[in-house]
Enzyme design. Structure first.
Site, PDB file in Angstrom:
ATOM      1  N   HIS A 305       0.836  -1.202   0.000  1.00  0.00           N
ATOM      2  CA  HIS A 305       0.000   0.000   0.000  1.00  0.00           C
ATOM      3  C   HIS A 305       0.876   1.259   0.000  1.00  0.00           C
ATOM      4  CE1 HIS A 305      -3.256   2.714   1.533  1.00  0.00           C
ATOM      5  NE2 HIS A 305      -2.218   3.278   2.126  1.00  0.00           N
ATOM      6  N   GLU A 306       1.870   1.296   0.879  1.00  0.00           N
ATOM      7  CA  GLU A 306       2.749   2.474   0.956  1.00  0.00           C
ATOM      8  C   GLU A 306       3.492   2.694  -0.361  1.00  0.00           C
ATOM      9  OE1 GLU A 306       2.798   4.724   3.335  1.00  0.00           O
ATOM     10  OE2 GLU A 306       1.306   3.530   4.403  1.00  0.00           O
ATOM     11  N   HIS A 309       1.528   4.510  -2.868  1.00  0.00           N
ATOM     12  CA  HIS A 309       1.578   5.972  -2.761  1.00  0.00           C
ATOM     13  C   HIS A 309       2.762   6.539  -3.536  1.00  0.00           C
ATOM     14  CE1 HIS A 309      -1.694   6.674  -0.026  1.00  0.00           C
ATOM     15  NE2 HIS A 309      -1.188   5.948   0.958  1.00  0.00           N
ATOM     16  N   GLU A 385      -5.907   6.976  -0.813  1.00  0.00           N
ATOM     17  CA  GLU A 385      -5.876   5.738  -0.010  1.00  0.00           C
ATOM     18  C   GLU A 385      -6.475   4.578  -0.799  1.00  0.00           C
ATOM     19  OE1 GLU A 385      -4.171   5.279   2.707  1.00  0.00           O
ATOM     20  OE2 GLU A 385      -3.621   7.384   2.495  1.00  0.00           O
TER      21      GLU A 385
HETATM   22 ZN   LIG Z   1      -2.048   5.252   2.762  1.00  0.00          ZN
END
Ligand SMILES: [Zn+2]
Length: 443
Positions: A305-306, A309, A385
């Site tokens: 997930h990071e 980004h 997100e």
């Molecule tokens: Zn996040």
């Protein structure tokens, strides 16, 4: 013609509108904490009754606390403005300079003003901080700070902040004074340089003053994170664990750094099998199911997930929005700061200090704009997100990310039921259920 009264009361009225709006949202959410005593059916498999109850009481306590804080904050700012507080703090700063036998000039007086204002706010905030950490968080088992650590941490924070903020203030006032008609362009360039400089030195020189950063020990987790980073060409330079558990056991992970020097930081509380060097409470006797934190697969999913980004340039997009916003604010300030009436409204009749102009225009006159911008960036952050979650899903990590999100929500006692309006206004991250649903959808 706009009078000083119009400006002054306009500002006070808007401030109270914002406060009442905040209270209204908190009351809506409070009703949910009070009413939702049973675990909703769609959450039955995600959270058990015991955790649900704990999270509900925790949420209710935080909700009460934030409402009290909001009202006291509104009352004290109103009192400060009504009593011409800015003016008296400015006069006090002037006498401080003279009493130290220094030559009284606007730049030095501005620095003293910042010191006086911040010290006042610092003292006002201490009772709230103490209550927050040692009563509220303590009651729910989150606090790991001792009073000694807390005091040292606050004093250190105060000193470091001022070592940075005071020279910046002097620089800003100086640029406005000598910059001529296009000072806002120089001011903007100065702000960009200062931001880049702070972003560069923060991780190596400032953050370690407050928390301990240790390289992640060699082992399966480290190897697999390196493989994950390499698989999408993430320029991983170093991997750290931060011992955030000295403060609190809320957990997280993030990355930072420019260009080819990216570092990933994992909170020790994110990792199930990591024992902080100075903490013996998390030793091996804890039963497997009671352990907080995620296993390796789940940690890798969180990192997926990071890395999303990063791959989707979310950081850069945020920085660009911030810079454009800052430029617009400085241009507007350039137009407004010469109007005498703005200074009159706050009790300044004989002089028009640059710093007071900045405070009045950027903090007070623009507060409706800030409220709107905040709403916009919060919704944007929720979109980011979802995109980062989708990225992790694309890496085949949907199952473990779901498990990690549930686990982290439990460890942090997040209450999974939200009033939609409260959530839309406040949440930079989508509520747990929405994220789980989006991860479930097959594409
Ligand atoms: Zn996040």
């Amino acid at each position: 013609m706009v009078t000083e009264q119009t400006i002054f009361y306009g500002i006070i009225i808007f401030m109270w509108m914002e406060t009442i709006w905040g209270l209204y949202l908190s009351l809506r959410q409070r009703r949910i904490y009070k009413k939702a005593v049973e675990v909703p059916s769609e959450l039955k498999e995600i959270v058990n009754k015991e955790t649900f109850d704990k999270a509900r009481i925790y949420g209710l306590d935080r909700n009460n606390f934030s409402m009290v804080k909001e009202v006291i904050g509104g009352v004290s700012t109103t009192a400060l403005l009504m009593l011409d507080g800015l003016f008296y703090f400015w006069v006090l700063s002037g006498s401080m300079i003279t009493s130290m036998n220094l030559e009284k000039g606007e730049i030095l007086q501005s620095a003293a003003f910042i010191l006086v204002m911040n010290t006042f706010n610092f003292i006002m905030s201490i009772p709230f901080n103490i209550y927050d950490v040692f009563v509220l968080e303590e009651k729910h088992g989150f606090n790991k700070q001792t009073m000694g650590f807390f005091i040292k941490d606050k004093i250190k924070g105060y000193i470091v902040t001022h070592l940075i903020v005071l020279p910046l203030t002097c620089g800003i006032v100086w640029i406005v004074k000598v910059g001529g008609d296009y000072f806002f362009i120089y001011l903007w360039l100065f702000a960009i340089l200062a931001t880049l400089f702070l972003l560069t030195i923060y991780p190596d020189y400032i953050a370690p003053l407050f928390d301990k950063y240790t390289p992640l020990p060699d082992g399966e987790l480290k190897t697999r994170i390196e493989q994950l980073a390499a698989s999408i060409h993430f320029p991983l330079y170093k991997l750290y664990v931060v011992e955030g558990s000295k403060r609190s056991i809320h957990s997280n992970a993030y990355f930072y750094g420019f260009f080819k020097n990216k570092r990933i930081v994992l909170f020790d509380t994110l990792l199930k099998d990591y024992t902080p060097t100075n903490d013996k409470s998390k030793d091996k006797e804890t039963k497997e199911e009671d352990k907080k934190g995620c296993d390796n697969e789940e940690v890798l999913a969180v990192l997926g997930h990071e890395l999303g980004h990063w791959k989707l340039n979310h950081m850069i997009k945020n920085i660009i929005i911030m810079q454009i916003n800052m430029f617009l604010l400085f241009v507007a300030f350039g137009f407004l700061f010469k109007y005498e009436v703005l200074y009159n409204a706050f009790g300044f009749y004989d002089e028009q200090p640059v710093l007071i102009g900045l405070t009045v225009v950027l903090q007070f006159i623009f507060s409706p704009y800030h409220a709107l911008l905040n709403f916009f960036t919060t919704s944007l952050s929720r979109r980011f997100e979802f995109q980062a979650d989708a990225f992790a899903k694309g890496m085949g990590k949907a199952l473990y990310l779901r498990r990690a999100l549930i686990k982290l929500n439990q460890d942090n006692l997040g209450f999974p039921v939200y009033d939609w309006l409260f959530s839309m206004w406040h949440h930079s991250h989508p509520p747990l259920l929405e994220r789980l649903k989006a991860l479930e959808k097959s594409d």
